[in-house]
Design an enzyme around this catalytic site. Structure first.
Site, PDB file in Angstrom:
ATOM      1  N   ARG A 106      56.963  51.823  56.090  1.00 63.29           N
ATOM      2  CA  ARG A 106      57.590  52.766  55.562  1.00 63.29           C
ATOM      3  C   ARG A 106      56.905  54.019  56.607  1.00 63.29           C
ATOM      4  O   ARG A 106      56.410  53.882  57.268  1.00 63.29           O
ATOM      5  CB  ARG A 106      57.543  53.307  54.056  1.00 63.29           C
ATOM      6  N   CYS A 110      60.678  59.954  63.130  1.00 61.28           N
ATOM      7  CA  CYS A 110      60.042  60.952  64.066  1.00 61.28           C
ATOM      8  C   CYS A 110      60.947  62.069  63.350  1.00 61.28           C
ATOM      9  O   CYS A 110      62.145  62.310  63.607  1.00 61.28           O
ATOM     10  CB  CYS A 110      60.359  60.717  65.588  1.00 61.28           C
ATOM     11  N   ASN A 144      58.793  61.573  50.570  1.00 64.46           N
ATOM     12  CA  ASN A 144      57.618  60.990  49.917  1.00 64.46           C
ATOM     13  C   ASN A 144      56.314  60.996  50.741  1.00 64.46           C
ATOM     14  O   ASN A 144      56.453  60.617  51.924  1.00 64.46           O
ATOM     15  CB  ASN A 144      57.637  59.446  49.497  1.00 64.46           C
ATOM     16  N   GLU A 145      55.392  61.805  50.342  1.00 68.57           N
ATOM     17  CA  GLU A 145      54.110  62.237  51.068  1.00 68.57           C
ATOM     18  C   GLU A 145      54.248  62.338  52.602  1.00 68.57           C
ATOM     19  O   GLU A 145      53.760  61.359  53.257  1.00 68.57           O
ATOM     20  CB  GLU A 145      53.244  61.019  50.912  1.00 68.57           C
ATOM     21  N   GLU A 321      51.259  61.493  41.445  1.00 68.81           N
ATOM     22  CA  GLU A 321      50.880  60.044  41.113  1.00 68.81           C
ATOM     23  C   GLU A 321      49.408  60.183  40.793  1.00 68.81           C
ATOM     24  O   GLU A 321      48.805  60.788  41.757  1.00 68.81           O
ATOM     25  CB  GLU A 321      50.958  59.319  42.518  1.00 68.81           C
ATOM     26  N   TRP A 329      44.462  49.726  48.645  1.00 70.13           N
ATOM     27  CA  TRP A 329      44.432  50.149  50.225  1.00 70.13           C
ATOM     28  C   TRP A 329      43.082  50.632  50.438  1.00 70.13           C
ATOM     29  O   TRP A 329      43.133  50.821  51.784  1.00 70.13           O
ATOM     30  CB  TRP A 329      45.526  51.078  50.424  1.00 70.13           C
ATOM     31  N   GLU A 369      51.870  46.361  47.675  1.00 69.63           N
ATOM     32  CA  GLU A 369      51.202  46.829  46.836  1.00 69.63           C
ATOM     33  C   GLU A 369      51.062  45.938  45.485  1.00 69.63           C
ATOM     34  O   GLU A 369      50.749  46.622  44.525  1.00 69.63           O
ATOM     35  CB  GLU A 369      51.761  48.109  46.310  1.00 69.63           C
ATOM     36  N   GLN A 370      51.033  44.769  45.711  1.00 73.99           N
ATOM     37  CA  GLN A 370      50.985  43.626  44.376  1.00 73.99           C
ATOM     38  C   GLN A 370      49.390  43.880  43.854  1.00 73.99           C
ATOM     39  O   GLN A 370      49.476  43.233  42.664  1.00 73.99           O
ATOM     40  CB  GLN A 370      51.434  42.364  44.742  1.00 73.99           C
ATOM     41  N   MET A 371      48.352  44.164  44.710  1.00 78.00           N
ATOM     42  CA  MET A 371      47.389  44.127  43.968  1.00 78.00           C
ATOM     43  C   MET A 371      46.854  45.672  43.343  1.00 78.00           C
ATOM     44  O   MET A 371      45.730  46.113  43.269  1.00 78.00           O
ATOM     45  CB  MET A 371      46.336  43.808  45.200  1.00 78.00           C
ATOM     46  N   HIS A 372      47.836  46.350  43.437  1.00 75.09           N
ATOM     47  CA  HIS A 372      47.559  48.037  42.842  1.00 75.09           C
ATOM     48  C   HIS A 372      48.141  47.868  41.232  1.00 75.09           C
ATOM     49  O   HIS A 372      49.259  47.563  40.904  1.00 75.09           O
ATOM     50  CB  HIS A 372      48.678  48.744  43.920  1.00 75.09           C
TER      51      HIS A 372
END
Ligand code: GLA
Ligand code: GLA
Length: 650
Positions: A106, A110, A144-145, A321, A329, A369-372
């Site tokens: 993601r 620029c 986003n961010e 969030e 991460w 992000e499956q481990m989040h």
């Protein structure tokens, strides 16, 4: 004021439509009132160029809204689909070593690419047209961010072209640029703006004035990009516009971006941040691995409160969030101590958050992000974080007036100073954020509630003490505010040590009228080379030599002035370690009439409205002024009613 509320980030496109109604009902049942969606959904909204698929999003918004949730809709510009890169192959940001970044995660754009900017405007307008008047859409999030994954600085052809335009506008003539930058040095003089390149891949270090302008330019590109979305949205909606900022990202001026928004928000990952972006040592990381740094979240809450817009005299900010369990991460991803999700939420509320929104609803079983963790496990069963969120939603009902009123102590935070000292650290450990944060931590250890103010601040009259650590160049507004200010000021180190053009001021720093003090030389120190202070603790990382006829109130063990004081002004000629910092801050707080208390271990407190929140970030029980708190526990005292709303541990 409005009562603080809870929210959650939700990705309907990740789940079968048949489950959306049930998800929405469960959110409401848990006491959640806000749901953020859409911010990464571009490939589902527009699978191929021009083929717009709104049906699923219409349905999702309808289901969530009908369940009673307020929807925050994100513009999906942080994740342009793959076809976009085919359309604009040169839209990718280019890294410092000249490599274009690739598709497959993601933020692969620029900020200077005009084609992509137009695409971002196009999708924003399409969404705004369709949902601007939708009664369920109660707020918007842009992108986003900004800045996540190191994405502000781009050394692309598009950036170079835009930088030249920016420079021409700033300097008008190339001679003015040559003079401002000092390009006579090393024969770096230019004959025209079209010769100026981006400051990467030079043989040795580029001119700091060149880099500083590139940093300002890069920040302005973010402001521009965000502003374009805001002006489109405002034409179609009256709902507030928000962006979700991050922790310890200083690559763009958040105050400048914030000027176009209604609400500032940030993404708070206490355990991820402790592992990933803390300056603390191993022992500290060990002690707080399941609780997070007790001051890091608080600092950002205060910072983003300053970045947010105002409503009825109250600054508007959210946590968009909030970490609900282990993330994926950081180098290590421990589980929070039971109770921490509740404590983190309460700490945000105590700093004036309107909404605390968890990331994310249900843990995704696929992709990056499956481990989040989420509030729910991948199988839909409520996880520990979900249960704590539900508990907080009930507890919050007891609050009436939770405004975070102005604190008597303020710290000036300046993004340009972060760029300046990154450009010219003059010692590899000199880091602006670290310096300011050390001051902030010192105040928290003394139980002092703090406000952050921008360098453009022109009114300090509410304050008893103002601190300006490492402010690279004075601003006119701050100078003027200082003259009128009657409270105490703690200034330095490095404050006022450059002009805006990145040169040493002719009269030498800190350059304060009526304060006879000149920093004549500076030195940076390795960790083994700290300079002891006679009254305890030391100067580490950075120390200055000052000539003065004012009163020297503290001295280094080598006889050089460490603190120089005249009336309301104190200059600090170095970077104190924690011990010296606590002592010095305690001294200036006392002089300013600010009450202090010695916070033990993980005990922290925060005053807000007529409440005091007591928290224990420690893994062991702690007692402070007779209040016992178990690990990860909180207590809430109502100073008006003189009673506990949430009782301390028995
Ligand atoms: C960020 C992003 C989210 C998600 C989380 C994971 O804050 O905004 O999309 O990636 O991190 O912690
Ligand atoms: C980075 C950021 C985090 C989060 C993750 C998500 O590591 O620092 O805030 O967004 O990416 O992958």
């Amino acid at each position: 004021m409005s009562k603080p509320e809870l929210g959650v980030c939700y990705y309907p496109e990740h789940w079968p439509e048949s489950g959306w109604t049930d998800d929405a009902a469960r959110m409401v049942e848990m006491g959640i009132s806000w749901v953020r969606i859409g911010e990464f959904a571009w490939s589902r909204i527009e699978p191929t160029p021009g083929d717009l698929r709104w049906d699923w999003l219409d349905t999702a918004i309808e289901i969530l809204g009908e369940a009673g949730l307020h929807v925050v809709l994100g513009t999906p510009t942080a994740t342009p689909p793959r076809w976009m890169v085919d359309r604009h192959p040169d839209m990718l940001a280019v890294s410092k070593d000249g490599q274009p970044r690739k598709f497959g995660s993601r933020r692969h754009y620029c900020f200077s690419h005009l084609g992509y900017k137009d695409e971002a405007k196009r999708i924003t307008e399409l969404m705004a047209k369709r949902y601007g008047a939708n009664p369920h859409i109660a707020a918007w999030q842009t992108d986003n961010e900004y800045g996540c994954h190191d994405t502000i600085l781009s050394y692309s052809d598009a950036a170079r072209a835009a930088f030249r335009v920016w420079l021409r506008k700033k300097y008008e003539t190339i001679d003015a640029l040559n003079t401002a930058w000092g390009n006579v040095f090393w024969s770096m003089e230019y004959n025209g703006f079209d010769q100026v390149d981006l400051p990467n891949q030079t043989v040795t270090e580029p001119n700091p004035a060149h880099v500083m302008d590139f940093r300002r330019f890069s920040s302005d590109q973010v402001v521009d990009f965000n502003r374009a979305q805001c002006s489109i949205l405002r034409a179609y909606t009256d709902a507030p516009i928000i962006h979700n900022y991050m922790g310890r990202i200083t690559d763009f001026d958040h105050f400048a971006v914030g000027a176009d928004l209604d609400i500032a928000s940030w993404d708070s990952y206490p355990l991820g941040f402790l592992e990933d972006r803390s300056d603390q040592g191993e022992d500290f990381k060990h002690d707080y691995q399941r609780q997070g740094d007790p001051d890091f979240q608080a600092f950002h809450h205060d910072l983003y409160r300053a970045v947010g817009g105002m409503r009825n005299g109250v600054s508007r900010w959210w946590v968009m969030e909030q970490q609900p369990g282990p993330v994926n991460w950081a180098p290590y991803n421990p589980a929070p101590l039971p109770g921490m999700v509740r404590l983190w939420t309460w700490e945000a509320v105590a700093h004036g958050a309107e909404v605390v929104s968890y990331f994310r609803w249900r843990q995704a079983p696929f992709a990056q992000e499956q481990m989040h963790a989420g509030l729910l496990r991948p199988d839909g069963v409520m996880a520990e974080g979900g249960a704590e969120a539900a508990r907080v939603s009930k507890e919050l009902l007891a609050l009436d007036d939770a405004d975070a009123g102005p604190s008597s102590v303020a710290i000036v935070f300046d993004y340009a100073s972060a760029w300046a000292w990154e450009t010219q650290p003059q010692g590899q450990d000199f880091d602006y954020f670290h310096l300011v944060y050390d001051v902030y931590r010192g105040l928290r250890r003394l139980g002092v509630s703090v406000d952050i103010v921008p360098p453009s601040c022109d009114d300090l009259s509410d304050r008893a003490l103002v601190i300006t650590p490492g402010l690279f160049a004075w601003t006119d507004s701050l100078r003027a505010a200082m003259k009128r200010f009657e409270g105490q000021m703690l200034i330095g180190p490095r404050t006022g040590s450059k002009t805006d053009d990145f040169a040493i001021p002719a009269s030498l720093p800190p350059g304060i009228d009526g304060f006879d003090c000149k920093v004549t030389a500076v030195e940076s120190l390795r960790s083994s080379g700290a300079i002891d202070l006679i009254d305890g603790g030391c100067f580490q990382i950075w120390r200055e030599f000052a000539e003065t006829s004012e009163t020297v109130t503290e001295t280094g063990s080598d006889g050089h002035p460490a603190l120089i004081t005249k009336g309301k002004l104190t200059y600090m000629a170095g970077w104190p370690d924690d011990r010296a910092m606590t002592r010095i801050l305690d001294k200036v707080c006392k002089r300013a009439g600010v009450e202090t208390t010695d916070c033990q271990l993980g005990y922290r407190r925060r005053d807000f409205g007529h409440y005091t929140l007591h928290m224990n970030y420690g893994a062991k029980a702690v007692t402070h002024t007779g209040i016992l708190l178990s690990p990860a526990d909180i207590a809430l005292f109502d100073n008006k009613a003189q009673s506990w709303i949430i009782k301390p541990s028995p």
